[in-house]
Design a protein around this motif. Structure first.
Motif, PDB file in Angstrom:
ATOM      1  N   UNK A 343      32.746  -5.761 153.988  1.00  0.00           N
ATOM      2  CA  UNK A 343      32.855  -4.094 155.001  1.00  0.00           C
ATOM      3  C   UNK A 343      32.184  -4.229 155.891  1.00  0.00           C
ATOM      4  N   UNK A 344      31.118  -5.431 155.705  1.00  0.00           N
ATOM      5  CA  UNK A 344      29.492  -5.344 156.547  1.00  0.00           C
ATOM      6  C   UNK A 344      29.979  -6.667 157.750  1.00  0.00           C
ATOM      7  N   UNK A 345      30.758  -7.192 157.096  1.00  0.00           N
ATOM      8  CA  UNK A 345      31.529  -8.510 157.795  1.00  0.00           C
ATOM      9  C   UNK A 345      30.853  -9.954 157.661  1.00  0.00           C
ATOM     10  N   UNK A 346      30.557  -9.404 156.178  1.00  0.00           N
ATOM     11  CA  UNK A 346      30.604 -11.307 155.542  1.00  0.00           C
ATOM     12  C   UNK A 346      31.303 -11.961 154.259  1.00  0.00           C
ATOM     13  N   UNK A 347      30.883 -13.239 154.222  1.00  0.00           N
ATOM     14  CA  UNK A 347      31.933 -13.478 153.301  1.00  0.00           C
ATOM     15  C   UNK A 347      31.078 -13.312 151.721  1.00  0.00           C
ATOM     16  N   UNK A 348      31.493 -13.125 151.351  1.00  0.00           N
ATOM     17  CA  UNK A 348      30.738 -12.665 149.500  1.00  0.00           C
ATOM     18  C   UNK A 348      31.008 -14.167 148.736  1.00  0.00           C
ATOM     19  N   UNK A 349      29.441 -14.705 148.390  1.00  0.00           N
ATOM     20  CA  UNK A 349      29.790 -15.533 147.393  1.00  0.00           C
ATOM     21  C   UNK A 349      28.853 -15.093 146.300  1.00  0.00           C
ATOM     22  N   UNK A 350      29.475 -15.025 144.859  1.00  0.00           N
ATOM     23  CA  UNK A 350      28.738 -14.667 143.544  1.00  0.00           C
ATOM     24  C   UNK A 350      28.012 -15.806 143.690  1.00  0.00           C
ATOM     25  N   UNK A 351      26.823 -15.853 143.577  1.00  0.00           N
ATOM     26  CA  UNK A 351      25.790 -16.746 142.784  1.00  0.00           C
ATOM     27  C   UNK A 351      24.900 -16.095 141.046  1.00  0.00           C
ATOM     28  N   UNK A 352      24.413 -17.417 141.146  1.00  0.00           N
ATOM     29  CA  UNK A 352      23.697 -16.846 139.668  1.00  0.00           C
ATOM     30  C   UNK A 352      21.823 -16.833 140.194  1.00  0.00           C
ATOM     31  N   UNK A 353      21.310 -15.605 139.451  1.00  0.00           N
ATOM     32  CA  UNK A 353      20.188 -16.020 139.463  1.00  0.00           C
ATOM     33  C   UNK A 353      19.029 -16.857 140.183  1.00  0.00           C
ATOM     34  N   UNK A 354      19.164 -17.807 140.221  1.00  0.00           N
ATOM     35  CA  UNK A 354      18.118 -19.259 141.107  1.00  0.00           C
ATOM     36  C   UNK A 354      19.719 -19.428 142.381  1.00  0.00           C
ATOM     37  N   UNK A 355      20.199 -18.463 143.028  1.00  0.00           N
ATOM     38  CA  UNK A 355      21.073 -18.746 144.485  1.00  0.00           C
ATOM     39  C   UNK A 355      21.781 -18.981 144.299  1.00  0.00           C
ATOM     40  N   UNK A 356      22.314 -20.339 143.158  1.00  0.00           N
ATOM     41  CA  UNK A 356      23.103 -21.295 143.816  1.00  0.00           C
ATOM     42  C   UNK A 356      23.776 -20.533 143.868  1.00  0.00           C
ATOM     43  N   UNK A 357      25.607 -21.173 144.563  1.00  0.00           N
ATOM     44  CA  UNK A 357      26.305 -20.664 144.415  1.00  0.00           C
ATOM     45  C   UNK A 357      27.220 -20.599 143.160  1.00  0.00           C
ATOM     46  N   UNK A 358      27.770 -19.661 142.243  1.00  0.00           N
ATOM     47  CA  UNK A 358      28.593 -20.523 140.978  1.00  0.00           C
ATOM     48  C   UNK A 358      30.054 -19.833 141.655  1.00  0.00           C
ATOM     49  N   UNK A 359      30.784 -19.032 142.045  1.00  0.00           N
ATOM     50  CA  UNK A 359      32.203 -18.393 142.706  1.00  0.00           C
ATOM     51  C   UNK A 359      32.549 -17.809 143.814  1.00  0.00           C
ATOM     52  N   UNK A 360      33.840 -18.727 144.775  1.00  0.00           N
ATOM     53  CA  UNK A 360      33.758 -17.494 145.844  1.00  0.00           C
ATOM     54  C   UNK A 360      35.319 -16.533 145.364  1.00  0.00           C
ATOM     55  N   UNK A 361      34.628 -15.357 145.592  1.00  0.00           N
ATOM     56  CA  UNK A 361      36.040 -14.550 144.904  1.00  0.00           C
ATOM     57  C   UNK A 361      36.779 -14.337 145.996  1.00  0.00           C
ATOM     58  N   UNK A 362      38.307 -14.636 144.946  1.00  0.00           N
ATOM     59  CA  UNK A 362      39.404 -13.911 145.942  1.00  0.00           C
ATOM     60  C   UNK A 362      39.405 -12.413 146.053  1.00  0.00           C
ATOM     61  N   UNK A 363      39.103 -12.008 147.510  1.00  0.00           N
ATOM     62  CA  UNK A 363      38.203 -10.996 148.119  1.00  0.00           C
ATOM     63  C   UNK A 363      39.784 -10.233 148.200  1.00  0.00           C
ATOM     64  N   UNK A 364      41.143 -10.868 148.219  1.00  0.00           N
ATOM     65  CA  UNK A 364      42.416 -10.402 147.835  1.00  0.00           C
ATOM     66  C   UNK A 364      42.620  -9.558 146.778  1.00  0.00           C
ATOM     67  N   UNK A 365      42.778 -10.569 145.955  1.00  0.00           N
ATOM     68  CA  UNK A 365      42.754  -9.691 144.326  1.00  0.00           C
ATOM     69  C   UNK A 365      42.031  -8.822 143.606  1.00  0.00           C
ATOM     70  N   UNK A 366      40.601  -9.707 144.195  1.00  0.00           N
ATOM     71  CA  UNK A 366      39.589  -8.965 143.691  1.00  0.00           C
ATOM     72  C   UNK A 366      39.903  -6.995 144.102  1.00  0.00           C
ATOM     73  N   UNK A 367      40.034  -7.126 145.261  1.00  0.00           N
ATOM     74  CA  UNK A 367      40.203  -5.440 146.368  1.00  0.00           C
ATOM     75  C   UNK A 367      40.975  -4.762 146.222  1.00  0.00           C
ATOM     76  N   UNK A 368      42.339  -5.671 145.752  1.00  0.00           N
ATOM     77  CA  UNK A 368      43.560  -5.103 145.119  1.00  0.00           C
ATOM     78  C   UNK A 368      43.804  -3.669 143.621  1.00  0.00           C
ATOM     79  N   UNK A 369      42.558  -4.305 142.502  1.00  0.00           N
ATOM     80  CA  UNK A 369      42.293  -4.652 141.548  1.00  0.00           C
ATOM     81  C   UNK A 369      41.687  -2.369 141.969  1.00  0.00           C
TER      82      UNK A 369
END
Ligand code: SF4
Length: 372
Positions: A343-369
């Motif tokens: 909603x804020x206009x960015x692509x979300x990425x899941x990170x670990x606590x060291x700020x490494x990107x560990x997943x790019x969520x399937x936004x459509x599927x996630x928001x359909x839940x």
């Protein structure tokens, strides 16, 4: 060059210049902070973490006036969780794809050092893939008192037992005149001790974050002085071993239902956003700046993504500390965080606590839940 152009260029600012920044119109300040954020991090993305807060005990002997979390041992709702209960909480985090726990308590004089070591060993053995980032400099200082060990001595033993990181809780305002004021937290760990313990953790390779809370009635000069302590410490850490603070996280003092209510001015959204932008510009040796949705609400946190923040924090399943001093939001879901970032206009990425990107969520599927 004007101050705003100098700031936007990413050049190092003096303390005096940083104080001047607070006088700029808010959106000029935002534009400068956003320009710097875009050069230091991926401009298109905002990261988030799936984690859980775990509070092993709410017994604390420090008694900060802004804290709604702590209890004395004799109070009816004082608790210290068993290892089994704590392990169950970690298992619940694993079930939703979480990667770390942020485990903190108070300074509980009734727990032995071995209790902490055994707890870490127990959790690591049961949940080997979950990172344990735990305690704060205040708790480490308590353990130093218990054992007679130095900060490094305590941290070395905790690390060997399973500790992965030392979160920067209790940073608040790194100016003793503020932190030790009678109406704030006279018994709180001092600035030098806080920084020394964090430096010892960094030397051992532990993950650390820096935090700041505004709203104690501090001046802009004191806010900048607090940031300067962090900038200097970060310079030193990066030059000597490279393991500095992973992120800077700021929020506003929460005062609902706690003793400090009515004795300090607090801070609102404008001041928060202004301070976020100044910190992004002044702390030129920090990469990651986290927006605080639990204290500021989603809308202000989304706005902070245009004031220098590149991270939306974490799900914070079971947050018990700021929520007990009136923070507006408590735990959230990955779906909700992703929705806010999109909603804020960015692509979300899941990170670990060291700020490494560990997943790019399937936004459509996630928001359909369905919303949780
Ligand atoms: S903020 Fe931390 S140290 Fe202060 S009273 Fe609360 S639990 Fe204790």
């Amino acid at each position: 060059m004007s101050l705003v152009s100098k700031a936007a260029s990413g050049e190092r600012l003096t303390s005096e210049e940083a104080v001047e920044l607070y006088r700029l119109p808010l959106f000029e300040l935002a534009a400068a902070a956003d320009a710097v954020r875009r050069t230091r991090t991926d401009a298109a993305v905002v990261s988030y973490l799936i984690d859980r807060n775990v509070n092993y005990s709410n017994v604390c002997s420090v008694g900060c006036a802004f804290c709604g979390f702590y209890r004395t041992r004799r109070q009816d709702d004082a608790y210290t969780h068993s290892y089994e209960v704590l392990s169950q909480k970690v298992a619940e985090l694993e079930a939703v794809g979480g990667t770390r726990i942020l485990m903190q308590g108070g300074v509980n004089p009734h727990l032995s050092f071995d209790w902490y070591l055994d707890l870490l060993g127990f959790l690591k053995q049961r949940h080997p893939t979950v990172r344990i980032e735990a305690f704060s400099p205040e708790e480490i200082k308590g353990m130093m008192g218990l054992t007679g060990h130095s900060a490094s001595g305590v941290l070395e033993r905790l690390k060997a037992a399973g500790l992965d990181g030392l979160p920067g809780g209790g940073g608040e305002m790194l100016v003793d005149e503020i932190r030790h004021a009678k109406h704030i937290s006279p018994a709180r760990i001092g600035t030098d001790d806080w920084l020394d313990i964090m430096a010892a953790a960094q030397e051992l390779g532990l993950y650390t974050t820096a935090t700041m809370v505004i709203g104690f009635g501090e001046t802009h000069e004191q806010r900048v002085a607090s940031m300067l302590r962090l900038r200097d410490a970060q310079d030193k850490a990066l030059a000597s071993h490279g393991n500095g603070y992973s992120a800077f996280i700021s929020w506003t003092l929460q005062t609902t239902g706690v003793r400090i209510a009515g004795k300090v001015p607090g801070a609102g959204a404008h001041e928060y956003l202004q301070n976020v932008a100044v910190s992004r510009l002044f702390l030129d040796n920090f990469s990651n700046f986290q927006a605080s949705w639990p204290t500021m609400g989603y809308k202000v946190a989304q706005t902070a993504l245009y004031f220098g923040c590149n991270d939306f924090g974490s799900t914070m399943l079971e947050e018990n500390v700021v929520s007990q001093a009136g923070a507006r939001h408590q735990a959230t879901s990955e779906r909700e965080i992703v929705r806010q970032i999109v909603d804020a206009g960015f692509q979300p990425v899941q990170r670990d606590s060291l700020y490494n990107v560990i997943a790019r969520p399937d936004v459509e599927a996630l928001l359909a839940r369905p919303a949780a």
